[in-house]
Structures are given as structure tokens and as C-alpha cells.
Enzyme design. Sequence first.
Site, mmCIF file in Angstrom:
data_model
loop_
_atom_site.group_PDB
_atom_site.id
_atom_site.type_symbol
_atom_site.label_atom_id
_atom_site.label_comp_id
_atom_site.label_asym_id
_atom_site.label_seq_id
_atom_site.Cartn_x
_atom_site.Cartn_y
_atom_site.Cartn_z
ATOM 1 N N ASP A 43 0.873 -1.178 0.000
ATOM 2 C CA ASP A 43 0.000 0.000 0.000
ATOM 3 C C ASP A 43 0.909 1.226 0.000
ATOM 4 O O ASP A 43 1.699 1.425 0.920
ATOM 5 C CB ASP A 43 -0.912 -0.030 1.234
ATOM 6 N N ASP A 77 -3.321 7.340 -3.524
ATOM 7 C CA ASP A 77 -3.199 6.208 -2.598
ATOM 8 C C ASP A 77 -3.569 4.948 -3.380
ATOM 9 O O ASP A 77 -4.621 4.913 -4.021
ATOM 10 C CB ASP A 77 -4.198 6.487 -1.455
ATOM 11 N N HIS A 109 -11.967 6.014 1.542
ATOM 12 C CA HIS A 109 -11.998 7.337 2.174
ATOM 13 C C HIS A 109 -11.783 8.446 1.157
ATOM 14 O O HIS A 109 -11.244 8.196 0.072
ATOM 15 C CB HIS A 109 -10.882 7.401 3.226
ATOM 16 N N HIS A 158 -6.942 10.439 5.336
ATOM 17 C CA HIS A 158 -8.266 9.865 5.583
ATOM 18 C C HIS A 158 -9.283 10.954 5.880
ATOM 19 O O HIS A 158 -9.476 11.351 7.015
ATOM 20 C CB HIS A 158 -8.208 8.832 6.714
ATOM 21 N N GLU A 188 -10.936 0.938 -1.383
ATOM 22 C CA GLU A 188 -9.998 -0.130 -1.030
ATOM 23 C C GLU A 188 -10.652 -1.340 -0.378
ATOM 24 O O GLU A 188 -10.671 -1.474 0.833
ATOM 25 C CB GLU A 188 -8.852 0.395 -0.160
ATOM 26 N N GLU A 232 -6.560 -1.307 -4.167
ATOM 27 C CA GLU A 232 -6.949 0.095 -3.943
ATOM 28 C C GLU A 232 -6.527 0.968 -5.109
ATOM 29 O O GLU A 232 -5.419 0.833 -5.625
ATOM 30 C CB GLU A 232 -6.292 0.632 -2.663
HETATM 31 MN MN MN Z 1 -3.706 2.861 0.818
HETATM 32 MN MN MN Z 2 -6.356 4.335 1.481
#
Ligand code: MN
Ligand code: MN
Length: 290
Positions: free
Chosen positions: A85, A96, A155, A163, A188, A273
Site C-alpha cells: 500500500d 493512494d 476514504h 483519511h 480499497e 486500492e
Molecule cells: Mn492505501
Molecule cells: Mn487508502
Amino acid sequence: MHEADVLDKYREAGQILADVRSEAVKKVKVGHRLLDLAENIEHTIRQKGGEVAFPPNISRNEEAAHATPSKEDVSVFGKDLVKLDIGVHVDGYIADTAVTVDLGKHDTLVKAANDALDAAIDVVKAGVDIEVISVAIEEAIEGYGVLPVANLTGHGLERYTQHAPPSIPNRKIQSGVKLEEGQVVAIEPFASDGNGRVHEAGKVEIYSFVKAKPIRSPEARAILKQIEGYKTLPFAKRWLEGRVDLGLKQLELAGIIRGYPVLKDRGLVSQAEDTVIVTADGCEVITRRP
Ligand code: MN
Ligand code: MN
């Protein structure tokens, strides 16, 4: 929501990230050191003109999130189910992304997370209720006979805030919140063959600044100086120097920073994600190359 020039910064972060991710995936191999990979990801992000938005999370098997190697880490990949991630920011605007690399035989879990992400992206557009996205994720994952992880969510992304609202649950929960055009959100899905719930486990390697308060300890102040540049973005203990354990402990007790313990499920976990910009009739996935 976001202005055109701001969206361009998100896009720039996303395209850097897409390249970093494909290079990183090639380095997830049995026998390779996790610390080497983490440092290589950070180096590659900067080399491509981005900034590291948060420490690369390299979570294995039952670990779902928040694992990053310590400075002393000597562990290597085995036949693991690996989640990478990674986050990049440009001027605070964050992209992200996460991908599961399967070094074992966990096809079902990998497909469940990937299909859930695609199913979610298919229904994203301005005006859609978040519940519709959650249902798409849940149904895709359950179609593989495994469970979505209930207490991890997608998010929104805001400047220097990884977030932000809205929260995008991975299973059907009444929301009533609708996506807006120009919003930037990370979706995600996590799939698990355990109980579909993560709990806090293990040591903490990732922290973030919460709020400024007076503190006198020289160790704490030395850490504060080093983390200034990260603003409210997560940072790794590994990035710090000096009497780090003492300084971090004092800052955490004072409520100036918070730690992110490793999150684990009781079974194996996969994750996928991407970050998207919500448009009138769909979305633009900024963490994939067109
Ligand atoms: Mn992430
Ligand atoms: Mn994330």
C-alpha cells in the site's frame, strides 16, 4: 469540489504512483528483504518527482495494514500473501494505491479484492449513494466465498489528509452520503478468509502528528523538529534519528502524535486500492496508466 489545477496535482501524484507500484511489484519475491523494498519505493517516488505520502505498508498474510519495516528489520518474503500500500503526494495532494502480490496460492482472495475494486469503480459517479459502492464491493467479495473486511474502509483525500470524509465501507451500511463531482476518493476493498474484522496487533512503526501542545522534553522536541515537514501525514519511526523510542513515547502520551498499530485479521487478507476523481458520469482512475 476541487479546482482544475488542484486536480492536476492529484493526477500527477497518481501517475507517479502507478509507475512506482509496477516497479515495486517486481521486487516482491521470495528471499527479498522487506526493508530494501520499502526504501526502494521511497527512493523511487522522490526520483520521479513526488513526495512520500506515508510509509509504504508491506503487510503479509494475516496483516491487513500498517506494517512497515523498522530500521533493524531483516525479514525476507516467504510464500506470503503480500499487500503493498503506497502513497505519493504532490504539494500535499495525495494519491493512494494498493496491490496484492501472491507468492503462495491464494488466487481466490486476490481475485475477490481485484473484482470488488473494479465493481466499485463501475458504479462510482457524482450523485451516487455510497451504499451502492459498498454493496458492489460486498457482493463481489462474497461471490468468491470469502468476506469483506468490515472495519476497514475507503476514504476521501484532502490536502495533507490521507483519511478524509466520506468513509466508503466495504460492506453494506446505510450511508445517505452521495459522491460529488470533483471529489477525490480512494476505494480499497479487503477480502479475508478469516472473520472479516481486523484487530490491533504487534508493534507500532507508523505515527502521525495530531495537534500542537507545549512539551519540554528535549527528546520529544527533537522528534517534533524532524517530523515538521510531514505535517499531518503519517511517518515511519524508521525515518527518525536520536532517542527515538523515548521521544515518540512522550509525544504519544501528550496526545501530540498518534501511533498506528499493525492491523490483523484471523485469516489471510487481500487488498486492492485505487484513487479516483469523481466525474458527472463516472470517474477517472488516477492511479492507473491510461
Ligand atoms: Mn492505501
Ligand atoms: Mn487508502
